[in-house]
Design a protein around this motif. Structure first.
Motif, PDB file in Angstrom:
ATOM      1  N   ASN A  36       0.726  -1.091  -0.027  1.00 24.21           N
ATOM      2  CA  ASN A  36       0.293   0.011  -0.231  1.00 24.21           C
ATOM      3  C   ASN A  36       0.772   1.721  -0.239  1.00 24.21           C
ATOM      4  O   ASN A  36       0.567   2.278  -0.999  1.00 24.21           O
ATOM      5  N   SER A  37       2.398   1.272   0.717  1.00 24.82           N
ATOM      6  CA  SER A  37       2.658   2.684   1.009  1.00 24.82           C
ATOM      7  C   SER A  37       3.553   2.227  -0.361  1.00 24.82           C
ATOM      8  O   SER A  37       3.920   4.559  -1.101  1.00 24.82           O
ATOM      9  N   MET A  38       3.728   1.824  -1.249  1.00 24.88           N
ATOM     10  CA  MET A  38       4.683   1.967  -2.223  1.00 24.88           C
ATOM     11  C   MET A  38       3.156   2.400  -3.574  1.00 24.88           C
ATOM     12  O   MET A  38       3.959   3.064  -4.483  1.00 24.88           O
ATOM     13  N   LEU A  39       2.262   2.005  -3.323  1.00 28.07           N
ATOM     14  CA  LEU A  39       1.160   1.853  -4.207  1.00 28.07           C
ATOM     15  C   LEU A  39       1.248   4.106  -4.182  1.00 28.07           C
ATOM     16  O   LEU A  39       0.919   4.498  -4.866  1.00 28.07           O
ATOM     17  N   ASP A  40       0.790   4.003  -3.101  1.00 23.62           N
ATOM     18  CA  ASP A  40       0.473   5.642  -2.688  1.00 23.62           C
ATOM     19  C   ASP A  40       1.866   6.438  -3.202  1.00 23.62           C
ATOM     20  O   ASP A  40       1.288   7.109  -3.896  1.00 23.62           O
TER      21      ASP A  40
END
Length: 91
Positions: A36-40
């Motif tokens: 999720n952090s990478m996608l953000d």
């Protein structure tokens, strides 16, 4: 060859599987949080690229309109400088 406790060494895949099993749900949650952090971060980068693209598009449109206006003015000036053909004097 045996390990320090007399056990046979384990292949790396078995070791990794055992680590995954030990992590269980908490490990999955950490992986999802990292994804999720990478996608953000990717989303933020894409938003910034979209803003830059929009800005460039607007600037290019302004430049095109300016060039068209300059061309029209140049053509008008050429027509004024040429003027209507002068009447030939009768001899």
């Amino acid at each position: 060859m045996s390990g320090p406790n007399g056990d046979l060494p384990m292949p790396m895949e078995i070791i990794l599987e055992e680590e995954d099993n030990c992590l269980g749900e908490a490990g999955n949650e950490l992986e999802y949080a990292a994804i999720n952090s990478m996608l953000d971060q990717i989303s933020t980068c894409l938003d910034q690229l979209e803003e830059k693209n929009d800005h460039l598009h607007a600037r290019l449109k302004e430049l095109l309109e300016s060039n068209q206006q300059t061309r029209v003015e140049f053509q008008q000036q050429q027509q004024l400088n040429e003027g209507p053909p002068a009447a030939k004097p009768h001899s």
